[in-house]
Enzyme design. Structure first.
Site, PDB file in Angstrom:
ATOM      1  N   LYS A  92      -9.584  -7.112   8.161  1.00  0.00           N
ATOM      2  CA  LYS A  92      -8.651  -6.722   9.106  1.00  0.00           C
ATOM      3  C   LYS A  92      -8.879  -7.381  10.411  1.00  0.00           C
ATOM      4  CE  LYS A  92      -7.191  -2.041   6.600  1.00  0.00           C
ATOM      5  NZ  LYS A  92      -7.331  -0.582   6.633  1.00  0.00           N
ATOM      6  N   GLY A 102      -3.846  -4.016   6.285  1.00  0.00           N
ATOM      7  CA  GLY A 102      -2.716  -3.676   7.129  1.00  0.00           C
ATOM      8  C   GLY A 102      -3.033  -2.312   7.678  1.00  0.00           C
ATOM      9  N   LYS A 161      -1.081  -1.184  -4.429  1.00  0.00           N
ATOM     10  CA  LYS A 161      -2.268  -0.461  -4.279  1.00  0.00           C
ATOM     11  C   LYS A 161      -1.868   1.285  -3.849  1.00  0.00           C
ATOM     12  CE  LYS A 161      -4.674  -0.019   0.483  1.00  0.00           C
ATOM     13  NZ  LYS A 161      -5.450  -0.713   1.298  1.00  0.00           N
ATOM     14  N   LYS A 183      -2.980   5.069  -2.793  1.00  0.00           N
ATOM     15  CA  LYS A 183      -4.014   5.719  -1.981  1.00  0.00           C
ATOM     16  C   LYS A 183      -4.538   6.735  -3.049  1.00  0.00           C
ATOM     17  CE  LYS A 183      -3.985   3.787   2.157  1.00  0.00           C
ATOM     18  NZ  LYS A 183      -5.267   3.475   2.886  1.00  0.00           N
ATOM     19  N   ASP A 199     -13.795  -1.783   3.202  1.00  0.00           N
ATOM     20  CA  ASP A 199     -12.826  -1.852   4.171  1.00  0.00           C
ATOM     21  C   ASP A 199     -13.529  -1.516   5.674  1.00  0.00           C
ATOM     22  OD1 ASP A 199     -10.859  -1.309   6.237  1.00  0.00           O
ATOM     23  OD2 ASP A 199      -9.405  -0.389   4.685  1.00  0.00           O
ATOM     24  N   ASP A 249      -7.134   2.903  -3.204  1.00  0.00           N
ATOM     25  CA  ASP A 249      -7.743   3.013  -1.856  1.00  0.00           C
ATOM     26  C   ASP A 249      -8.338   4.464  -1.542  1.00  0.00           C
ATOM     27  OD1 ASP A 249      -8.831   2.460   0.654  1.00  0.00           O
ATOM     28  OD2 ASP A 249      -7.056   1.603   1.630  1.00  0.00           O
ATOM     29  N   SER A 307       0.953  -1.162   0.060  1.00  0.00           N
ATOM     30  CA  SER A 307       0.050   0.021   0.138  1.00  0.00           C
ATOM     31  C   SER A 307       1.025   1.180   0.028  1.00  0.00           C
ATOM     32  CB  SER A 307      -0.805   0.065   1.266  1.00  0.00           C
ATOM     33  OG  SER A 307      -1.634   1.263   1.455  1.00  0.00           O
TER      34      SER A 307
END
Ligand code: OSB
Ligand code: MG
Length: 369
Positions: A262, A290, A161, A163, A238, A188, A135
């Site tokens: 998660k 994570g 991934k 952001k 998420d 994300d 990420s």
């Protein structure tokens, strides 16, 4: 299983690099670590709450309060039917999943050690190695981002991934796709958009993105279902998913086609497994998220990812991406093929470096039955 002693401590660990999301920047982690003991064996767990109430309502300090005043007193000296027996004794607490999940994780480590089994096998996992993804936070420029992606792909990571947030989205994705036509790429948003942005997401459908993670409000599933009806790219939830029931409802109304699990967000391994099972039975793949964990939380994520339906690479990456010095040994390492091997030792399979842990500790309290 009788819990004779619980140790709660706060450690501070500086991240090697700032991590920026749509909700803020993290530089220094404040992490709660739990150690449980039955008098013979020990178990370690980590609270995954952030420093401020921006990913969710929980923080390091609210977790300390909930553990100190409610969760630990109920657990201490109790005869539990294994780690599985923990969730029912805190079931009436509303929210605060990360606080509960930290202690729950420690109990699973202890339970697995009592049985002389590696945690991943004890949880019912079958994947002897898991696929690692990264990420990547919001960067100062697109050029910088392209360089970071280049290095992570070089290191072997199987999925990138990035952001995204308003103003750091379509142009960024366009350029990343142009520079890396073949990589598995996802975005994300951490709830940075609304249904007013449907047209933008429809345009981003053009870039073969694996999934958009949590584009809309952190408690929403209804608007996500509407967005999913209008775009081709799968939505992954998420923030909105805290239980197997949440997962069932989200899948039922078509709010997502993938779920990120998660451990802290769902309150521990028991519920994580339940979410996993609901998704598996509906044909929805999952992956392990994570929360910038220390080695202890990371080790739990590696074990959790061994369950069969964790068929997509997660945000479980090498210790050295985050820390100059981690609290476990060996470090969590990623092979050049982008995999992390399960440990064969009992429990989480990594040992805690007591000297490092003590050096990072800023407060500690021991509770004895
Ligand atoms: O939304 O997945 C998220 C980190 C902190 C809070 C929320 C998220 C993240 C990450 C980082 O994406 C994952 C990691 O590398 O630990
Ligand atoms: Mg996320």
């Amino acid at each position: 299983m009788r819990i004779a002693e619980i140790e709660l401590r706060e450690i501070r660990m500086p991240l090697l690099r700032p991590f920026e999301t749509s909700f803020g920047v993290t530089l220094d982690r404040r992490i709660l670590i739990l150690k449980v003991s039955d008098g013979t064996h020990e178990g370690y767990g980590e609270v995954t709450a952030g420093e401020g109430p921006f990913y969710c309502h929980e923080t390091t300090d609210t977790a300390w309060h909930i553990l100190h005043d409610f969760v630990i007193p109920r657990t201490l000296g109790k005869e539990l039917a294994g780690a599985h027996g923990f969730a029912p004794i805190v079931a009436d607490i509303r929210g605060h999943y990360m606080a509960r999940g930290g202690l729950e994780a420690a109990l699973w480590d202890l339970d697995a050690r009592q049985h002389g089994q590696p945690l991943w096998k004890f949880l019912g996992g079958t994947r002897e190695e898991i696929h690692a993804g990264v990420s990547i936070g919001i960067q100062p420029s697109i050029d910088k981002l392209l360089k970071v992606i280049h290095d992570e792909v070089d290191a072997g990571y199987r999925r990138i991934k990035i952001k995204i947030k308003p103003g750091w989205d379509i142009e960024v994705i366009r350029q990343v796709r142009e520079a890396f036509p073949k990589i598995s790429l996802m975005g994300d948003a951490n709830s940075a958009y609304t249904l007013a942005d449907v047209a933008l997401f429809r345009r981003m459908d053009a870039f073969d993105v694996m999934m958009f993670e949590q584009p809309l409000h952190h408690e929403d599933i209804i608007d996500h279902a509407e967005l999913q009806r209008q775009i081709r790219t799968p939505i992954c939830l998420d923030e909105s998913i805290h239980s197997a029931d949440d997962a069932r409802k989200a899948i039922q109304i078509g709010a997502c086609r993938i779920i990120n699990i998660k451990l802290g967000r769902v309150g521990g391994h028991r519920e994580a497994r339940a979410v996993h099972d609901v998704c598996r039975d509906s044909g929805v793949p999952v992956w392990c998220g994570g929360m910038l964990e220390s080695g202890i939380g990371r080790a739990h994520n590696v074990a959790l990812s061994s369950l069969e339906n964790f068929s997509l690479p997660g945000d479980v990456a090498a210790s050295k991406r985050y820390w100059a010095e981690d609290v476990i040994e060996p470090l969590v390492e990623v092979s050049p093929r982008g995999t992390i091997a399960q440990r064969m030792e009992p429990g989480i399979g990594y040992s805690v470096k007591q000297d490092v842990l003590d050096r990072c500790t800023v407060r500690k309290q021991i509770f004895s039955a």
